[in-house]
Design a protein around this motif. Structure first.
Motif, mmCIF file in Angstrom:
data_model
loop_
_atom_site.group_PDB
_atom_site.id
_atom_site.type_symbol
_atom_site.label_atom_id
_atom_site.label_comp_id
_atom_site.label_asym_id
_atom_site.label_seq_id
_atom_site.Cartn_x
_atom_site.Cartn_y
_atom_site.Cartn_z
ATOM 1 N N ALA A 147 0.751 -1.134 0.001
ATOM 2 C CA ALA A 147 -0.029 0.119 0.087
ATOM 3 C C ALA A 147 0.953 1.108 0.046
ATOM 4 O O ALA A 147 2.129 1.111 -0.509
ATOM 5 C CB ALA A 147 -0.812 0.029 1.211
ATOM 6 N N PHE A 163 -4.552 -2.469 2.114
ATOM 7 C CA PHE A 163 -4.813 -1.293 2.823
ATOM 8 C C PHE A 163 -5.323 -1.372 4.020
ATOM 9 O O PHE A 163 -5.141 -0.412 5.088
ATOM 10 C CB PHE A 163 -5.765 -0.379 1.694
ATOM 11 C CG PHE A 163 -5.176 -0.119 0.341
ATOM 12 C CD1 PHE A 163 -4.059 0.593 0.181
ATOM 13 C CD2 PHE A 163 -6.013 -0.744 -0.645
ATOM 14 C CE1 PHE A 163 -3.652 0.878 -1.075
ATOM 15 C CE2 PHE A 163 -5.540 -0.675 -1.954
ATOM 16 C CZ PHE A 163 -4.359 0.236 -2.185
ATOM 17 N N GLU A 190 -5.250 5.955 4.245
ATOM 18 C CA GLU A 190 -5.766 4.561 4.245
ATOM 19 C C GLU A 190 -7.050 4.095 5.037
ATOM 20 O O GLU A 190 -7.979 3.797 4.696
ATOM 21 C CB GLU A 190 -4.627 3.410 4.626
ATOM 22 C CG GLU A 190 -3.448 3.219 3.918
ATOM 23 C CD GLU A 190 -2.733 4.358 4.045
ATOM 24 O OE1 GLU A 190 -1.558 4.463 3.167
ATOM 25 O OE2 GLU A 190 -2.614 5.422 4.882
#
Length: 736
Positions: A98, A156, A173
């Motif tokens: 991520a 995420f 996130e």
């Protein structure tokens, strides 16, 4: 890399923006035994004072949990690959990364093969496959997009939880996952999947842009050749790593080779292309006894060079350190934006909640519409674009300057240079070439010119001051051999004294010092005025017997010509709306003569303390930049709003200054002003884009014109735009 005082450094790969820096810093601050944390975005480094190995291990685990690859740092000066080894790598097991998550091997891969690119291709396949299946299947197909969204949210979501535990609950996130899950709840599964995909694409583009910004620093390290031809005692050459060279080693540099070290030429003559280091496009002739810098290119003749600086302290290494440290220094504008952004996200979340609750109650929306629009506002809330708008521009400006021989030690200095209303210049070695020569020797009655010059040379023996070198050179031209001297002492800005052969105490000083000590000039007084009026610096040579009146021995006239570009540089500053003034310890007549030819005001006969007072007076009217090159300039450089050292100056001046012009050109000063103003213009553009896009999407979202997936563009799209705009500075050229 660790110091004896517990200071350690790590390389942290995958940081793309200032938000990443804030997250890593917040996580490190929560670990017992970790203090004095410094995180450098562009250098990808984390430095901290560590209590013990257990604290270090905890820090590595915490940063790895956030998705960043972390390993002990190497010295960037250790060679062209400094910092790119893989020993001690700390990386998460899962490489579906991520924001910020990075495989250590990604540094050596093209961007489309990195972990972030793999995540984008995977998510694109999931969303594209779901869309194609939805066309083929006549039945309800939302479950395909739900499955794609949930699979995409795994990396995420894991990182959002790690960030929340590490002290960053309002991360992008967290906001994105909340919005995507909320969209699933209200039945907007297709948009939820597109939001996650666009978020991943934005992260990949950020990573590519950040990599391009860092390329400027890595290009500096690439200037160092990997190997050197070190000479053995028997004269034969052996090929060794350039990083293995030590002080005193001798190396052979053949035509076409890069110089592998800072050194002094022992044998041979050649033209050296120093443009990779200083930006000077014209090759410079060098011969025995002259200095060469690492990274320059030997054009034609073979050179035998003695190493004068270790690999970790040569010119290239120092430039790399200065640029890396500079990118970690935050400008006032950047500190303000970062402080503002800390309030932005919670405030935007409150607005999102208000949209969800008040829209249906006050505006008659149905609850699904309120939740949908509130979730879109949530996506707009991330401050990434705003936070990166300043450091991205600063890093590009600093890198662009370094490639052109303009070193600035941080964003604060870069911002201040363009704000300067006055530039104060030292004279000798700054506005002038720093290579004065003896133009006349006038002995007192009963003395000879050779006697006066020989005594002065004896007193000045061993001094590195330009006037001292000129006196020694003048004596050598006449074939004079200065005798030995002892008990040498200096009165800064006034005189140098020593006891020479025969026990005679001799002073070589300024006319001001002569007047203060009672030296009678007699018939030479009119000659002193004449010489000074012609632009000469006059040194008074006198005998200083203990307990008796001093006796004049003679006068030495020295002249240092202005640099060829000095007048044009002063005119360029004037065109930029910046005033210029010369501060010199020389006499008023000499200072006025030099200043008149350059078109600026002169303030003369200044001791170091006097220069400080002049700087303070100028600062009362606005920001002041001080330009100098000598030890006597160091206090004034430090006292000015921003200090600028000329490249040929002393290490003391370079350390005291906030910026340096590596080329000995006065034109570098208006170039620094231009670079600063171009950088700050880019900062203002970036802030306007970051805030403007968010406000536009905020209004259109609340009005129902745009939905979830355009909302994500308010962050990732703006982030990419401001980063690309900042990267334009890498192409900056003086006068552009």
């Amino acid at each position: 890399m660790a110091d004896m005082d517990g200071r350690r450094e790590w390389r942290v790969e995958g940081m793309d923006c200032a938000s990443c820096v804030a997250k890593v810093t917040a996580a490190a601050e929560r670990i017992p035994g970790i203090s004095a944390i410094e995180v450098n975005l562009m250098a990808e480094r984390l430095g901290a004072t560590v209590a013990d190995d257990a604290a270090a291990a905890a820090l590595e685990r915490q940063v790895a949990a956030l998705g960043y690859a972390m390993r002990p740092a190497q010295d960037p000066a250790a060679g062209a690959e400094g910092g790119h080894g893989h020993d001690g790598a700390q990386a998460p097991a899962d490489h579906s990364h991520a924001h910020g998550e990075e495989d250590p091997r990604d540094a050596e891969r093209p961007w489309w093969r990195t972990g972030k690119a793999l995540l984008v291709w995977t998510l694109g396949a999931l969303v594209g496959g779901a869309w194609l299946l939805s066309l083929a299947l006549p039945a309800e197909h939302d479950w395909l997009f739900v499955a794609a969204t949930l699979l995409a949210l795994v990396p995420f979501g894991r990182r959002a939880l790690a960030l929340a535990r590490a002290g960053s609950p309002f991360s992008i996130e967290t906001l994105m996952c909340t919005a995507a899950l909320g969209a699933l709840v209200i039945g907007a599964a297709e948009e939820a999947a597109v939001v996650v995909l666009l978020f991943a694409v934005g992260e990949l583009l950020e990573n590519v842009a950040a990599g391009r910004a860092r390329a400027g620093i890595r290009a500096l390290a690439a200037l160092m050749p990997r190997t050197a031809r070190r000479l053995r005692p028997d004269g034969t050459a052996e090929e060794v790593p350039a990083a293995a060279l030590r002080l005193g080693d001798e190396v052979l540099v053949r035509p076409g080779d890069r110089v592998p070290c800072d050194g002094a030429i022992l044998e041979g003559r050649s033209a050296l292309d120093e443009s990779p280091v200083t930006g000077e496009s014209v090759p410079v002739a060098r011969g025995p006894g002259e200095a060469v810098v690492a990274g320059s290119v030997n054009a034609d003749g073979a050179l035998r060079i003695r190493v004068t600086a270790a690999a970790s302290d040569n010119t290239i290494a120092r430039i790399i350190r200065l640029v890396e440290e500079a990118t970690a220094s935050r400008a006032p504008t950047q500190r303000f934006i970062e402080g503002f952004s800390r309030w932005w996200t919670p405030a935007a979340m409150a607005v999102s909640l208000a949209v969800i609750l008040l829209g249906p109650l006050l505006l008659g929306w149905d609850w699904q519409t309120g939740v949908y629009r509130g979730l879109a506002v949530l996506l707009i809330a991330c401050p990434c674009a705003l936070v990166i708008s300043v450091p991205a521009a600063m890093a590009s400006g600093l890198s662009a300057g370094a490639r052109r021989g303009l070193l600035v030690k941080g964003g604060a200095a870069l911002e201040a240079i363009g704000q300067a209303r006055t530039v104060a210049f030292d004279k000798t070695g700054t506005l002038t070439a720093g290579r004065p020569r003896v133009t006349a020797v006038l002995p007192a009655p009963g003395r000879s010119a050779d006697e006066v010059l020989a005594l002065a040379a004896a007193v000045e023996g061993g001094s590195a001051h330009p006037l001292a070198r000129a006196i020694l050179a003048g004596a050598a031209e006449r074939g004079l051999s200065p005798g030995p001297a002892r008990d040498q002492s200096a009165l800064p800005g006034r005189a140098v004294l020593a006891t020479v052969a025969g026990g005679i105490r001799v002073a070589v000083g300024s006319p001001r010092h002569a007047a203060e000590t009672g030296v009678a000039l007699g018939a030479l007084a009119p000659e002193l005025a004449r010489l000074e009026g012609e632009g000469n610096t006059v040194a008074v040579v006198s005998h200083m017997p203990e307990g008796a009146a001093p006796v004049l021995l003679g006068l030495l006239a020295l002249r240092d010509e202005p640099r060829e570009d000095a007048a044009a540089a002063i005119a360029a500053l004037r065109a930029q709306g910046v005033a210029a003034v010369m501060l010199t310890g020389d006499n008023a007549r000499t200072g006025a003569a030099i200043a008149a030819g350059l078109g600026l005001e002169a303030r003369a006969e200044l001791l170091p303390a006097d220069k400080l007072r002049e700087i303070a007076a100028l600062k009362a009217a606005g920001p002041v930049a001080m330009v100098g090159d000598g030890i006597n300039d160091a206090p004034a450089l430090a006292a000015a709003t921003v200090g600028i050292a000329m490249g040929g100056g002393t290490d003391v001046a370079l350390e005291a200054a906030d910026a340096a012009v590596l080329r000995d050109r006065v034109a570098g000063v208006p170039e620094l002003v231009g670079l600063s103003r171009a950088t700050m213009a880019t900062v203002r553009q970036n802030v306007a884009v970051a805030i403007g896009l968010k406000l536009v999407f905020l209004v259109t979202t609340v009005l129902g014109v745009t939905g979830l997936w355009p909302a994500i563009l308010a962050d990732t799209g703006a982030t990419v735009l401001v980063t690309l705009n900042a990267l334009r500075l890498l192409r900056w050229t003086p006068g552009a």
